[in-house]
Design an enzyme around this catalytic site. Structure first.
Site, mmCIF file in Angstrom:
data_model
loop_
_atom_site.group_PDB
_atom_site.id
_atom_site.type_symbol
_atom_site.label_atom_id
_atom_site.label_comp_id
_atom_site.label_asym_id
_atom_site.label_seq_id
_atom_site.Cartn_x
_atom_site.Cartn_y
_atom_site.Cartn_z
ATOM 1 C CE LYS A 1 -3.885 -1.844 2.757
ATOM 2 N NZ LYS A 1 -5.334 -1.803 3.414
ATOM 3 C CG ASP B 1 -8.044 -0.064 4.020
ATOM 4 O OD1 ASP B 1 -8.760 -0.439 3.037
ATOM 5 O OD2 ASP B 1 -7.224 0.069 4.023
#
Ligand code: NAP
Length: 279
Positions: free
Chosen positions: A66, A103
């Protein structure tokens, strides 16, 4: 032409993202695919920098890529910039690589769906854990206007680092003072892996927590963790973690395939069955 997207990371075999996006592709009758692409850590930077040649219109990014994916993007949304990590990428019309972190939006989408109005009732939140998921959740709570976000973690220095990133809203607190802090908490969030299948339960005495406080756990296997069960037994409203997984996928699907999908009960049942978790 068939539009192709994928989950990228290393490993990717465990990912439920193909199941989620596959459900929506079928539901909406879209000419598209969503596959798994394992990207070895040594090749990650090259892969994301040359993303336009991958044949994909976009992708999700999972651990451990990420941060590197974010660094390779031409432009990031506010969340990805604040977190220094991206989980959703797409190519814009001129072929530039765009990055977002959904997220935190997944966390908010889950609470909005399962506990509508929770934010109006939340002045002070307590987040347990300071890992990657906590980073997204602290960002989400701050972006939604929660006035105070306290972070407690086994390793206090990591809670401190995370709090510094989101100061002055966020503040690190010692696990030793939780009994005091719980008495002033409107929203309790577990982001540690405690309570997950194969892990010990989170050992926390909830008795000081006001009974109207909302308790949520981002662990979703089991769906009702020991923490959520204890909270339910005391009469607290609870929200399980499955919806975060499902809602974080919504913005990517919309970017790649042009339709904003719904998180519905059929999708929840499908993913629960795949996880082998009882509803
Ligand atoms: P991570 O970056 O590895 O962080 C793990 C966190 O758990 C750290 O704060 C760690 O504390 C704490 N922890 C681990 N073992 C512990 C123990 N024995 N006692 C006390 N604290 C302990 O992981 P993550 O990516 O944040 O994920 C955390 C959990 O959330 C996982 O169970 C993951 O499956 C779940 N998750 C769910 C979703 C969803 O969509 N629902 C999304 C992401 C993650 P230290 O810093 O002290 O090591």
């Amino acid at each position: 032409m068939t539009r192709r997207a994928a989950i990228t990371g290393f490993p990717v075999a465990h990912s439920r993202s193909p199941l989620i996006h596959g459900y929506w592709l079928k539901h909406h009758g879209i000419d598209g695919t969503y596959d798994r692409v394992a990207v070895e850590p040594a090749t990650a930077e090259t892969f994301y920098r040359a993303f336009a040649k991958s044949g994909l219109v976009g992708c999700n990014v999972t651990v451990p890529h990420k941060e590197v994916a974010a660094a390779c993007c031409d432009e990031l949304d506010d969340a990805a910039r604040a977190m220094g990590a991206a989980n959703t990428l797409w190519l814009d019309d001129s072929g530039r690589l765009m990055g977002a972190n959904t997220d935190g939006l997944g966390f908010l989408g889950n609470l909005d769906q399962q506990a509508p109005g929770w934010d109006a009732r939340t002045k002070s939140a307590l987040v347990l854990g300071a890992g990657g998921a906590a980073r997204a959740i602290v960002w989400a709570l701050a972006s939604r206007g929660v006035e105070k976000v306290l972070i407690a973690n086994r390793t206090l220095s990591k809670a401190q680092d995370l709090a510094d990133r989101f100061a002055p809203v966020a503040k690190a607190v010692s696990w030793d003072y939780l009994a005091d802090i719980l008495g002033r908490t409107d929203l309790l969030v577990n982001t540690t892996s405690l309570g997950m299948e194969g892990q010990p339960p989170l050992d926390l005495d909830l008795s000081p927590l006001p009974v109207e406080a909302l308790v949520t756990d981002i662990v979703y296997a089991p769906l009702v963790t020991p923490l959520l069960q204890a909270a339910r037994d005391r009469g607290h409203p609870i929200v399980d973690g499955l919806g975060m997984l499902l809602h974080q996928a919504v913005p990517g699907f919309e970017r790649w395939f042009g339709v904003r999908p719904e998180v519905d009960d059929a999708l929840r049942r499908l993913v629960l069955a795949d996880l082998g978790v009882s509803p």
